[in-house]
Design an enzyme around this catalytic site. Structure first.
Site, PDB file in Angstrom:
ATOM      1  N   GLU A 175       0.758  -1.118   0.035  1.00 51.29           N
ATOM      2  CA  GLU A 175       0.079  -0.053   0.063  1.00 51.29           C
ATOM      3  C   GLU A 175       0.811   1.235  -0.015  1.00 51.29           C
ATOM      4  O   GLU A 175       0.631   2.104  -0.759  1.00 51.29           O
ATOM      5  CB  GLU A 175      -0.940   0.082   1.138  1.00 51.29           C
ATOM      6  CG  GLU A 175      -1.566   1.032   1.469  1.00 51.29           C
ATOM      7  CD  GLU A 175      -1.726   1.684   2.998  1.00 51.29           C
ATOM      8  OE1 GLU A 175      -2.232   2.799   3.188  1.00 51.29           O
ATOM      9  OE2 GLU A 175      -1.723   0.757   3.821  1.00 51.29           O
ATOM     10  N   ASP A 188       0.599   4.217  -2.834  1.00 53.72           N
ATOM     11  CA  ASP A 188       0.217   5.530  -2.660  1.00 53.72           C
ATOM     12  C   ASP A 188       1.203   6.362  -3.460  1.00 53.72           C
ATOM     13  O   ASP A 188       0.767   7.417  -4.261  1.00 53.72           O
ATOM     14  CB  ASP A 188       0.396   5.899  -1.240  1.00 53.72           C
ATOM     15  CG  ASP A 188      -0.108   7.309  -1.001  1.00 53.72           C
ATOM     16  OD1 ASP A 188      -0.847   7.739  -1.100  1.00 53.72           O
ATOM     17  OD2 ASP A 188       1.162   7.811  -0.269  1.00 53.72           O
ATOM     18  N   ASP A 200      -6.959   1.640   1.457  1.00 56.50           N
ATOM     19  CA  ASP A 200      -5.826   0.799   1.724  1.00 56.50           C
ATOM     20  C   ASP A 200      -5.635  -0.009   0.740  1.00 56.50           C
ATOM     21  O   ASP A 200      -4.772  -0.330  -0.183  1.00 56.50           O
ATOM     22  CB  ASP A 200      -5.635   0.342   3.034  1.00 56.50           C
ATOM     23  CG  ASP A 200      -5.462   1.423   4.148  1.00 56.50           C
ATOM     24  OD1 ASP A 200      -5.097   2.636   3.662  1.00 56.50           O
ATOM     25  OD2 ASP A 200      -5.751   1.016   5.282  1.00 56.50           O
ATOM     26  N   GLU A 226      -4.882   1.422  -2.862  1.00 56.89           N
ATOM     27  CA  GLU A 226      -3.514   1.599  -3.118  1.00 56.89           C
ATOM     28  C   GLU A 226      -2.742   0.398  -3.128  1.00 56.89           C
ATOM     29  O   GLU A 226      -1.597   0.336  -3.962  1.00 56.89           O
ATOM     30  CB  GLU A 226      -3.208   2.513  -1.725  1.00 56.89           C
ATOM     31  CG  GLU A 226      -3.885   3.704  -1.983  1.00 56.89           C
ATOM     32  CD  GLU A 226      -3.415   4.622  -0.837  1.00 56.89           C
ATOM     33  OE1 GLU A 226      -3.053   5.920  -0.692  1.00 56.89           O
ATOM     34  OE2 GLU A 226      -3.192   4.164   0.478  1.00 56.89           O
TER      35      GLU A 226
END
Length: 232
Positions: free
Chosen positions: A50, A54, A123, A126
């Site tokens: 994650e 991002d 989450d 991502e």
């Protein structure tokens, strides 16, 4: 569950992971790992992936805005990117892609309805992006988000976060009262693919014109063009 996820990705997005374990980890919550002690050393979960996802999303969205809005000021570029990579935006994308159906959760989290929790959905979205980047590279990530995210710009999906109409009104009213009106100029396309053209008139002068898949999106683009004109 992983087999169903693979089938969905192939069917809906034409994505086939080479490293299935990576995909599995991207959809595995720490609670599931903690409740499976006999496999704990072998199982991985999504948090590190994650973190990467991002950063990849920030880069891909930044590149898209830079390339497709060449005259947009830096401040507005930053606001648009922030709207597109917000946690609530990602959680909605995750549901739209049915990612919530494939998350591996511990029993406690499952009972707590974590599968619908916006922060977890963000989450997972991502994490999927991070896994896709590791497995197939940035071009495949761009292809995926070009289908899932970028078309929403034309549909005015981020309008409530990027309100050009309000900004235009605030700028104009700094110099006193003024009359602002939005008019429909043209409508093209079949019923299910309408494209609207709207203009914005300020004190009887046309200040900007824009197109969009909805009237609201076209009005936002017209306001954006008016703001550009005022800044020259």
């Amino acid at each position: 569950m992983i087999e169903g996820l693979q089938e969905m990705l192939k069917r809906d997005f034409n994505i086939t992971f080479k490293d299935v374990d990576l995909l599995d980890a991207a959809f595995t919550h720490a609670s599931y790992v903690n409740e499976t002690p006999e496999r704990k050393k072998k199982l991985k979960y999504y948090e590190r992936i994650e973190f990467l996802g991002d950063a990849v999303m920030q880069l891909c969205v930044s590149e898209y805005i830079y390339e497709h809005y060449p005259e947009m000021p830096e401040g507005k570029m930053s606001r648009l990117r922030a709207a597109m990579v917000r946690a609530d935006s990602f959680s909605k994308f995750a549901i739209e892609c049915h990612f919530n159906e494939y998350i591996r959760l511990g029993k406690g989290e499952e009972k707590g309805n974590a599968r619908q929790r916006p922060s977890l959905l963000c989450d997972i979205f991502e994490s999927f992006i991070g896994a896709l980047y590791l497995d197939q590279g940035k071009d495949e990530v761009v292809r995926f988000i070009s289908k899932v995210i970028f078309p929403k710009l034309e549909l005015g999906w981020f309008d409530h976060m990027m309100d050009n109409k309000t900004e235009l009104q605030e700028v104009l009213q700094q110099n006193g009262e003024c009359k602002i009106k939005y008019n429909e100029v043209n409508v093209t396309g079949p019923d299910n693919e309408r494209v609207y053209t709207m203009n914005v008139v300020v004190n009887n002068e046309v200040m900007g014109e824009g197109t969009g898949r909805t009237k609201k999106a076209a009005e936002q683009m017209a306001a954006y063009q008016a703001l550009k004109k005022l800044r020259k």
